[in-house]
Design an enzyme around this catalytic site. Structure first.
Site, PDB file in Angstrom:
ATOM      1  N   SER A  75       0.831  -1.196   0.000  1.00  0.00           N
ATOM      2  CA  SER A  75       0.000   0.000   0.000  1.00  0.00           C
ATOM      3  C   SER A  75       0.872   1.256   0.000  1.00  0.00           C
ATOM      4  O   SER A  75       1.665   1.459  -0.919  1.00  0.00           O
ATOM      5  CB  SER A  75      -0.963  -0.052   1.192  1.00  0.00           C
ATOM      6  OG  SER A  75      -1.960   0.930   1.087  1.00  0.00           O
ATOM      7  N   ASP A  98     -10.131  -2.407  -5.921  1.00  0.00           N
ATOM      8  CA  ASP A  98      -9.296  -1.512  -5.121  1.00  0.00           C
ATOM      9  C   ASP A  98      -9.186  -0.189  -5.860  1.00  0.00           C
ATOM     10  O   ASP A  98      -8.909  -0.178  -7.070  1.00  0.00           O
ATOM     11  CB  ASP A  98      -7.909  -2.145  -4.954  1.00  0.00           C
ATOM     12  CG  ASP A  98      -6.940  -1.315  -4.124  1.00  0.00           C
ATOM     13  OD1 ASP A  98      -7.293  -0.204  -3.705  1.00  0.00           O
ATOM     14  OD2 ASP A  98      -5.812  -1.790  -3.903  1.00  0.00           O
ATOM     15  N   HIS A 121      -8.580  -3.935  -1.652  1.00  0.00           N
ATOM     16  CA  HIS A 121      -7.368  -3.518  -0.967  1.00  0.00           C
ATOM     17  C   HIS A 121      -7.355  -4.159   0.434  1.00  0.00           C
ATOM     18  O   HIS A 121      -8.401  -4.386   1.021  1.00  0.00           O
ATOM     19  CB  HIS A 121      -7.364  -1.987  -0.832  1.00  0.00           C
ATOM     20  CG  HIS A 121      -6.044  -1.415  -0.454  1.00  0.00           C
ATOM     21  ND1 HIS A 121      -4.985  -1.333  -1.315  1.00  0.00           N
ATOM     22  CD2 HIS A 121      -5.597  -0.895   0.716  1.00  0.00           C
ATOM     23  CE1 HIS A 121      -3.956  -0.790  -0.723  1.00  0.00           C
ATOM     24  NE2 HIS A 121      -4.302  -0.516   0.523  1.00  0.00           N
TER      25      HIS A 121
END
Length: 316
Positions: free
Chosen positions: A165, A260, A290
């Protein structure tokens, strides 16, 4: 009389049934919670704080102090019991404003098992107390320390960088600086559901704007905390996808989640790297959101871990 639990409301965007059920339970349990941008930094950090994961078979962990230009930072080594022939700097997620060594602790253990290499997870400084480029500086100093042997804690072997991320953003920046000779050379970059650009109007942002573990509003807030100057967000050290010269970068492995907001930028970065002659392996995991790499074990997560671990494993 005990009420029957409410029926799970599955999101049609999550075509992976395990992921859909897990997200539905998350939303059910968090009903009534304020979203992060409304709850604020301290409340979100408290709400998402994790405890240390159980030890994985075949992995030894060692907590260390990593020297940086701003003092010591906490780090954690994940060392395969049978020895390691390579080392990876791992940078956790959390929107640059959240997270610590526990946030991706289980993921680091999984990657160490799957790859057979030693990982160093770094507790870099967080925004808004320490905005851009503090996290990059800490990551750069950690890579230099690893290249110098980490005070004798690392064996000789290839050096790589990985991140999840927001940590994937930092890893991509570190890889670009390594190519430019600012940092020690690396053999690979592993980007897991990475943030690579500040554009929040790509189709995947609009299609997955709300109702999932990461929302468009979350990302807008994270960018505001990490880099308040909107003009600077186009700099390659903030949005590495904006770097016009990607030639000569270390081979890349990129994992993206289909449901995502960040999906499109990961796919685009893979395309741009390939067009400029960089070796790229891309896994676009269908029907998952995500953070799916932080979920309990499920086939989609296992497949992604195996894919990532194989990329980090040094070639004999």
């Amino acid at each position: 009389m005990t009420e029957a639990p409410a029926e799970l409301q599955l999101d049609p965007r999550l075509t992976d049934p395990d992921a859909a059920r897990h997200v539905a339970r998350m939303l059910q349990q968090g009903a009534g919670q304020l979203p992060g941008p409304l709850a604020g930094v301290d409340a979100l950090r408290q709400r998402t704080r994790k405890t240390r994961a159980p030890d994985a078979a075949g992995i030894r962990t060692v907590d260390v102090s990593v020297p940086t230009r701003e003092g010591k930072r906490a780090g954690r080594l994940y060392v395969p019991a049978e020895g390691s022939s390579g080392s990876v700097l791992f940078l956790h997620g959390g929107g640059w404003m959240n997270g610590d060594l526990e946030m991706n602790d289980a993921l680091c253990r999984d990657l160490a098992v799957a790859s057979g290499v030693t990982l160093l997870s770094l507790d870099y400084r967080l925004a808004p107390e320490h905005p851009f480029p503090a996290a990059i500086d800490d990551s750069a100093d950690a890579l230099r320390w690893m290249a110098a042997g980490a005070d004798g804690r690392l064996n000789e072997g290839p050096l790589a960088v990985a991140g999840h991320s927001a940590g994937g953003n930092l890893a991509a920046v570190i890889a670009q600086q390594s190519r430019d000779g600012v940092l020690p050379a690396i053999a690979h970059q592993l980007l897991l559901c990475p943030v690579l650009d500040h554009d929040v109007d790509r189709p995947s942002y609009l299609e997955n704007a709300a109702g999932l573990p990461l929302t468009r509003d979350d990302m807008i807030w994270y960018w505001q905390l990490y880099l308040p100057s909107a003009e600077l967000r186009s700099h390659p050290d903030a949005s590495p996808l904006r770097n016009e010269n990607l030639r000569g970068l270390a081979p890349a492995t990129i994992v993206v989640a289909e449901a995502d907001p960040l999906c499109d930028e990961g796919v685009e970065y893979a395309r741009l790297l390939e067009e400029q002659g960089v070796e790229v392996r891309l896994l676009q995991q269908p029907g998952v959101p995500h953070l799916f790499l932080n979920f309990p074990d499920m086939p989609s997560k296992s497949a992604a871990i195996a894919f990532a671990g194989a990329a980090l494993r040094p070639v004999p």
